[in-house]
Design a protein around this motif. Structure first.
Motif, mmCIF file in Angstrom:
data_model
loop_
_atom_site.group_PDB
_atom_site.id
_atom_site.type_symbol
_atom_site.label_atom_id
_atom_site.label_comp_id
_atom_site.label_asym_id
_atom_site.label_seq_id
_atom_site.Cartn_x
_atom_site.Cartn_y
_atom_site.Cartn_z
ATOM 1 N N LYS A 113 -2.406 -39.146 38.534
ATOM 2 C CA LYS A 113 -3.156 -39.116 40.413
ATOM 3 C C LYS A 113 -4.119 -39.323 40.658
ATOM 4 C CE LYS A 113 -3.513 -34.681 43.095
ATOM 5 N NZ LYS A 113 -4.654 -35.094 43.684
ATOM 6 N N GLU A 114 -5.024 -39.441 39.715
ATOM 7 C CA GLU A 114 -5.978 -40.000 40.023
ATOM 8 C C GLU A 114 -6.072 -41.413 40.089
ATOM 9 O OE1 GLU A 114 -9.808 -38.747 36.755
ATOM 10 O OE2 GLU A 114 -8.764 -36.997 37.266
ATOM 11 N N ASN A 115 -5.431 -42.156 39.415
ATOM 12 C CA ASN A 115 -5.405 -43.798 39.092
ATOM 13 C C ASN A 115 -4.809 -43.959 40.967
ATOM 14 O OD1 ASN A 115 -5.864 -43.601 36.760
ATOM 15 N ND2 ASN A 115 -3.613 -43.761 35.834
ATOM 16 N N ARG A 116 -3.538 -42.893 40.586
ATOM 17 C CA ARG A 116 -3.143 -43.442 41.942
ATOM 18 C C ARG A 116 -3.929 -43.441 43.806
ATOM 19 N NH1 ARG A 116 1.455 -40.574 41.550
ATOM 20 N NH2 ARG A 116 2.520 -42.646 40.602
ATOM 21 N N PHE A 169 -6.606 -43.582 43.523
ATOM 22 C CA PHE A 169 -7.760 -44.522 43.357
ATOM 23 C C PHE A 169 -7.318 -45.790 44.251
ATOM 24 C CE2 PHE A 169 -9.308 -48.613 42.097
ATOM 25 C CZ PHE A 169 -10.625 -48.852 41.682
ATOM 26 N N LEU A 170 -6.225 -46.441 43.629
ATOM 27 C CA LEU A 170 -5.869 -47.688 44.189
ATOM 28 C C LEU A 170 -4.843 -47.440 45.233
ATOM 29 C CD1 LEU A 170 -2.519 -47.525 41.062
ATOM 30 C CD2 LEU A 170 -4.734 -49.607 41.624
ATOM 31 N N GLU A 171 -4.823 -46.263 45.950
ATOM 32 C CA GLU A 171 -4.249 -45.921 47.579
ATOM 33 C C GLU A 171 -5.795 -46.272 48.222
ATOM 34 O OE1 GLU A 171 -2.835 -41.992 48.085
ATOM 35 O OE2 GLU A 171 -0.762 -43.368 47.458
ATOM 36 N N LYS A 172 -6.969 -45.722 48.124
ATOM 37 C CA LYS A 172 -8.093 -45.715 48.289
ATOM 38 C C LYS A 172 -8.530 -47.103 48.750
ATOM 39 C CE LYS A 172 -13.107 -44.484 47.877
ATOM 40 N NZ LYS A 172 -14.023 -43.802 47.405
ATOM 41 N N ASP A 212 4.114 -41.550 33.929
ATOM 42 C CA ASP A 212 4.117 -42.454 35.844
ATOM 43 C C ASP A 212 1.846 -42.897 35.032
ATOM 44 O OD1 ASP A 212 2.761 -42.545 38.181
ATOM 45 O OD2 ASP A 212 3.020 -40.345 38.574
ATOM 46 N N LEU A 213 2.299 -44.184 36.025
ATOM 47 C CA LEU A 213 0.390 -44.915 35.118
ATOM 48 C C LEU A 213 0.384 -44.706 36.795
ATOM 49 C CD1 LEU A 213 2.153 -47.722 33.723
ATOM 50 C CD2 LEU A 213 1.452 -45.314 32.712
ATOM 51 N N GLY A 214 0.168 -44.115 37.858
ATOM 52 C CA GLY A 214 -0.611 -44.250 39.027
ATOM 53 C C GLY A 214 0.142 -44.939 40.140
ATOM 54 N N GLU A 215 1.089 -45.401 39.688
ATOM 55 C CA GLU A 215 1.564 -47.474 39.982
ATOM 56 C C GLU A 215 2.534 -46.527 41.882
ATOM 57 O OE1 GLU A 215 5.241 -46.017 37.509
ATOM 58 O OE2 GLU A 215 3.202 -45.644 37.691
ATOM 59 N N VAL A 253 6.562 -55.759 50.843
ATOM 60 C CA VAL A 253 5.700 -54.834 49.722
ATOM 61 C C VAL A 253 4.550 -54.362 50.590
ATOM 62 C CG1 VAL A 253 4.795 -53.926 48.445
ATOM 63 C CG2 VAL A 253 7.064 -53.632 48.008
ATOM 64 N N LEU A 254 3.975 -56.048 50.981
ATOM 65 C CA LEU A 254 2.282 -56.422 50.980
ATOM 66 C C LEU A 254 2.335 -56.051 52.116
ATOM 67 C CD1 LEU A 254 1.693 -58.914 48.614
ATOM 68 C CD2 LEU A 254 0.535 -56.862 48.349
ATOM 69 N N GLN A 255 2.817 -56.062 53.095
ATOM 70 C CA GLN A 255 3.003 -55.517 54.451
ATOM 71 C C GLN A 255 3.324 -54.611 55.024
ATOM 72 O OE1 GLN A 255 6.156 -58.155 56.473
ATOM 73 N NE2 GLN A 255 5.286 -59.979 56.216
ATOM 74 N N SER A 256 3.474 -53.175 53.951
ATOM 75 C CA SER A 256 3.722 -52.377 53.838
ATOM 76 C C SER A 256 2.733 -51.377 54.485
ATOM 77 C CB SER A 256 4.717 -51.638 53.667
ATOM 78 O OG SER A 256 4.322 -51.632 52.140
ATOM 79 N N ARG A 257 1.250 -52.053 54.267
ATOM 80 C CA ARG A 257 0.424 -51.334 52.666
ATOM 81 C C ARG A 257 -0.434 -50.507 53.939
ATOM 82 N NH1 ARG A 257 -3.871 -55.743 50.577
ATOM 83 N NH2 ARG A 257 -2.956 -56.794 52.004
#
Length: 219
Positions: free
Chosen positions: A21-24, A26-29, A129-132, A213-217
């Motif tokens: 959850k913490e990894n996710r 960070f990545l989303e931020k 789960d890795l946070g991906e 996928v990249l366009q949906s960021r």
């Protein structure tokens, strides 16, 4: 004894869930799309990452975390393409976990796309789960056309299923259609790609999915 083992496993998975959850977060931020690439040894995971880097590195910033019992070789293969990369040695463990990824994740806050190559295994990575954001599972026809049917759990969780080395199907007497049908039955929502990286088959379809996928960021 069994109660102690079950409690220990629960604790491990609970800790992994928290760190994922913490990894996710960070990545989303930072707007990073992270893809967990899973599959057996020799399925083509590293080559897929290499070819994707070469196709997209002039347009987006790509990073890679390479996990393996000894990750040096795959790390060197990927790092030579001029991207930010980190090896993660798992030692005796047959999968990456969120804790290992947590140690290096902050180095990748400035990339657009992050590949996390998991250890070559179709069983152990399932529970971790890795946070991906996305999971890609890659198999090859050389593993036998019953490989999908024999490992339903990892395919059930996949966003993309890649059946690689299809040009060798006749030589190894593998039925690609059977593999596709097994994948569709287990996971009807997954994108299934017939691929042969050496022949260029299916690679454009993979890039098309990545572009979407990249366009949906940020959506």
């Amino acid at each position: 004894m069994h109660k102690i083992e079950v409690e220990a496993e629960h604790d491990i998975l609970s800790l992994n869930k928290r760190l994922a959850k913490e990894n996710r977060e960070f990545l989303e931020k930072h707007g990073v799309i992270a893809i967990n690439v899973m599959g057996a040894i020799g399925s083509g995971k590293t080559l897929l990452i290499e070819k994707t880097i070469e196709a997209l590195k002039d347009r987006i910033k790509i990073g890679a975390i390479l996990g393996d019992v000894i990750a040096k070789e795959d790390y060197e293969r990927v790092a030579r393409h001029g991207i930010k990369a980190e090896p993660l040695n798992t030692g005796k463990e047959c999968h990456l976990d969120a804790h290992l990824v947590h140690h290096v994740i902050e180095k990748f806050g400035d990339v657009d796309l992050l590949f996390i190559e998991n250890v070559g295994n179709l069983i152990c990575p399932v529970d971790f789960d890795l946070g991906e954001r996305y999971r890609v599972v890659m198999v090859s026809v050389t593993e036998g056309d019953d490989v999908v049917k024999k490992h339903p759990e990892i395919f059930r969780l996949a966003d993309v299923i890649i059946i690689n080395k299809v040009a060798l199907a006749k030589a190894v007497e593998a039925d690609v259609d059977k593999m596709v049908k097994d994948a569709e039955r287990i996971n009807p929502k997954a994108r299934i790609i017939r691929m042969d990286l050496r022949k260029g088959i299916g690679f454009e379809e993979w890039l098309e999915w990545l572009r979407c996928v990249l366009q949906s960021r940020g959506e």
